[in-house]
Design a protein around this motif. Structure first.
Motif, PDB file in Angstrom:
ATOM      1  N   UNK A 120     -19.555  81.144  45.853  1.00  0.00           N
ATOM      2  CA  UNK A 120     -20.677  80.694  46.678  1.00  0.00           C
ATOM      3  C   UNK A 120     -20.195  79.757  47.787  1.00  0.00           C
ATOM      4  N   UNK A 121     -19.323  78.819  47.442  1.00  0.00           N
ATOM      5  CA  UNK A 121     -18.783  77.892  48.443  1.00  0.00           C
ATOM      6  C   UNK A 121     -17.979  78.647  49.507  1.00  0.00           C
ATOM      7  N   UNK A 122     -17.234  79.645  49.065  1.00  0.00           N
ATOM      8  CA  UNK A 122     -16.438  80.442  50.010  1.00  0.00           C
ATOM      9  C   UNK A 122     -17.343  81.197  50.979  1.00  0.00           C
ATOM     10  N   UNK A 123     -18.423  81.790  50.462  1.00  0.00           N
ATOM     11  CA  UNK A 123     -19.369  82.496  51.349  1.00  0.00           C
ATOM     12  C   UNK A 123     -19.997  81.530  52.364  1.00  0.00           C
ATOM     13  N   UNK A 124     -20.379  80.364  51.880  1.00  0.00           N
ATOM     14  CA  UNK A 124     -20.981  79.369  52.762  1.00  0.00           C
ATOM     15  C   UNK A 124     -19.984  78.938  53.841  1.00  0.00           C
ATOM     16  N   UNK A 125     -18.750  78.700  53.439  1.00  0.00           N
ATOM     17  CA  UNK A 125     -17.720  78.296  54.393  1.00  0.00           C
ATOM     18  C   UNK A 125     -17.447  79.389  55.420  1.00  0.00           C
ATOM     19  N   UNK A 129     -17.899  79.064  59.365  1.00  0.00           N
ATOM     20  CA  UNK A 129     -16.776  79.322  60.274  1.00  0.00           C
ATOM     21  C   UNK A 129     -17.151  80.361  61.324  1.00  0.00           C
ATOM     22  N   UNK A 130     -17.915  81.365  60.933  1.00  0.00           N
ATOM     23  CA  UNK A 130     -18.365  82.380  61.899  1.00  0.00           C
ATOM     24  C   UNK A 130     -19.280  81.744  62.948  1.00  0.00           C
ATOM     25  N   UNK A 131     -20.173  80.850  62.509  1.00  0.00           N
ATOM     26  CA  UNK A 131     -21.063  80.173  63.449  1.00  0.00           C
ATOM     27  C   UNK A 131     -20.277  79.272  64.402  1.00  0.00           C
ATOM     28  N   UNK A 132     -19.272  78.572  63.881  1.00  0.00           N
ATOM     29  CA  UNK A 132     -18.431  77.716  64.718  1.00  0.00           C
ATOM     30  C   UNK A 132     -17.651  78.561  65.700  1.00  0.00           C
ATOM     31  N   UNK A 133     -17.160  79.689  65.256  1.00  0.00           N
ATOM     32  CA  UNK A 133     -16.404  80.586  66.132  1.00  0.00           C
ATOM     33  C   UNK A 133     -17.267  81.041  67.303  1.00  0.00           C
ATOM     34  N   UNK A 136     -17.701  78.096  69.678  1.00  0.00           N
ATOM     35  CA  UNK A 136     -16.509  77.795  70.466  1.00  0.00           C
ATOM     36  C   UNK A 136     -16.250  78.823  71.559  1.00  0.00           C
ATOM     37  N   UNK A 137     -16.750  80.017  71.352  1.00  0.00           N
ATOM     38  CA  UNK A 137     -16.524  81.070  72.354  1.00  0.00           C
ATOM     39  C   UNK A 137     -17.610  81.096  73.431  1.00  0.00           C
ATOM     40  N   UNK A 138     -18.629  80.237  73.252  1.00  0.00           N
ATOM     41  CA  UNK A 138     -19.686  80.170  74.256  1.00  0.00           C
ATOM     42  C   UNK A 138     -19.113  79.637  75.564  1.00  0.00           C
ATOM     43  N   UNK A 139     -19.761  79.994  76.614  1.00  0.00           N
ATOM     44  CA  UNK A 139     -19.321  79.542  77.922  1.00  0.00           C
ATOM     45  C   UNK A 139     -19.697  78.077  78.088  1.00  0.00           C
ATOM     46  N   UNK A 147     -27.650  68.012  81.595  1.00  0.00           N
ATOM     47  CA  UNK A 147     -28.543  68.333  80.473  1.00  0.00           C
ATOM     48  C   UNK A 147     -27.869  69.331  79.521  1.00  0.00           C
ATOM     49  N   UNK A 148     -27.239  70.352  80.048  1.00  0.00           N
ATOM     50  CA  UNK A 148     -26.547  71.359  79.229  1.00  0.00           C
ATOM     51  C   UNK A 148     -25.344  70.734  78.542  1.00  0.00           C
ATOM     52  N   UNK A 149     -24.636  69.834  79.245  1.00  0.00           N
ATOM     53  CA  UNK A 149     -23.480  69.152  78.644  1.00  0.00           C
ATOM     54  C   UNK A 149     -23.925  68.265  77.475  1.00  0.00           C
ATOM     55  N   UNK A 150     -25.048  67.564  77.652  1.00  0.00           N
ATOM     56  CA  UNK A 150     -25.575  66.729  76.576  1.00  0.00           C
ATOM     57  C   UNK A 150     -25.960  67.566  75.355  1.00  0.00           C
ATOM     58  N   UNK A 151     -26.592  68.702  75.631  1.00  0.00           N
ATOM     59  CA  UNK A 151     -26.996  69.616  74.536  1.00  0.00           C
ATOM     60  C   UNK A 151     -25.772  70.107  73.761  1.00  0.00           C
ATOM     61  N   UNK A 152     -24.722  70.468  74.521  1.00  0.00           N
ATOM     62  CA  UNK A 152     -23.514  70.970  73.866  1.00  0.00           C
ATOM     63  C   UNK A 152     -22.807  69.854  73.100  1.00  0.00           C
ATOM     64  N   UNK A 153     -22.815  68.650  73.637  1.00  0.00           N
ATOM     65  CA  UNK A 153     -22.246  67.503  72.940  1.00  0.00           C
ATOM     66  C   UNK A 153     -22.981  67.248  71.619  1.00  0.00           C
ATOM     67  N   UNK A 154     -24.297  67.360  71.680  1.00  0.00           N
ATOM     68  CA  UNK A 154     -25.117  67.195  70.472  1.00  0.00           C
ATOM     69  C   UNK A 154     -24.761  68.256  69.426  1.00  0.00           C
ATOM     70  N   UNK A 155     -24.553  69.486  69.864  1.00  0.00           N
ATOM     71  CA  UNK A 155     -24.184  70.557  68.938  1.00  0.00           C
ATOM     72  C   UNK A 155     -22.817  70.294  68.317  1.00  0.00           C
ATOM     73  N   UNK A 156     -21.917  69.777  69.122  1.00  0.00           N
ATOM     74  CA  UNK A 156     -20.573  69.483  68.597  1.00  0.00           C
ATOM     75  C   UNK A 156     -20.660  68.431  67.508  1.00  0.00           C
TER      76      UNK A 156
END
Length: 156
Positions: A120-125, A129-133, A136-139, A147-156
């Protein structure tokens, strides 16, 4: 003839001794590290079946004990001691076998539980990781778009 146990005693003794020998052989199989849930579940089912069989053999063991007690009242002391010690040995092996069986079932149940949590932990991880990937590949937003930079900073 009063100093000898009935024929059923010997049959029961042989049956229990054979059953214990087969069970001890099954329990003495080397335990290997298993990481497959289905194999572990199958082994647990086998051990549970062995526990059930142990309960069925309990009647025969009780019969042996009762017969030896009755025999001790009728037979000479030497004969009584002989059969008594024979049953004591069987009872000792029985207790050891029963304890081993219980211990192996408990350990296997714990390992199955740990494996399930790990899977279960492996599936969650992997999902994270797929969501982070994807993130990270977003423009990256243009430098002037605060405003967009602040939003992305918040997501990070």
């Amino acid at each position: 003839f009063d100093s000898l146990p009935p024929a059923h005693y010997k049959e029961t003794m042989n049956t229990i001794l054979l059953w214990m020998q087969q069970s001890e052989t099954k329990l003495s199989m080397p335990q290997v590290a298993i990481a497959e849930y289905e194999i572990m579940e199958q082994r647990l089912r086998e051990l549970k079946a062995l526990q059930s069989s142990l309960q069925e053999q309990q009647k025969g063991l009780a019969y042996l004990s009762t017969t030896v007690e009755e025999l001790s009242r009728k037979a000479p002391a030497e004969v009584s001691r002989s059969y008594g010690s024979e049953v004591e040995v069987v009872l000792g092996r029985w207790k050891k076998l029963s304890a081993q069986l219980e211990e192996q079932c408990q350990k296997l149940e714990e390992r199955i539980s740990k494996l399930q949590r790990f899977q279960n932990d492996t599936r969650t991880l992997k999902k994270w990781m797929a969501e982070v990937d994807v993130f990270l590949k977003e423009e990256w937003p243009a430098l002037g778009d605060s405003e967009a930079l602040e939003k992305q900073l918040e997501q990070c």
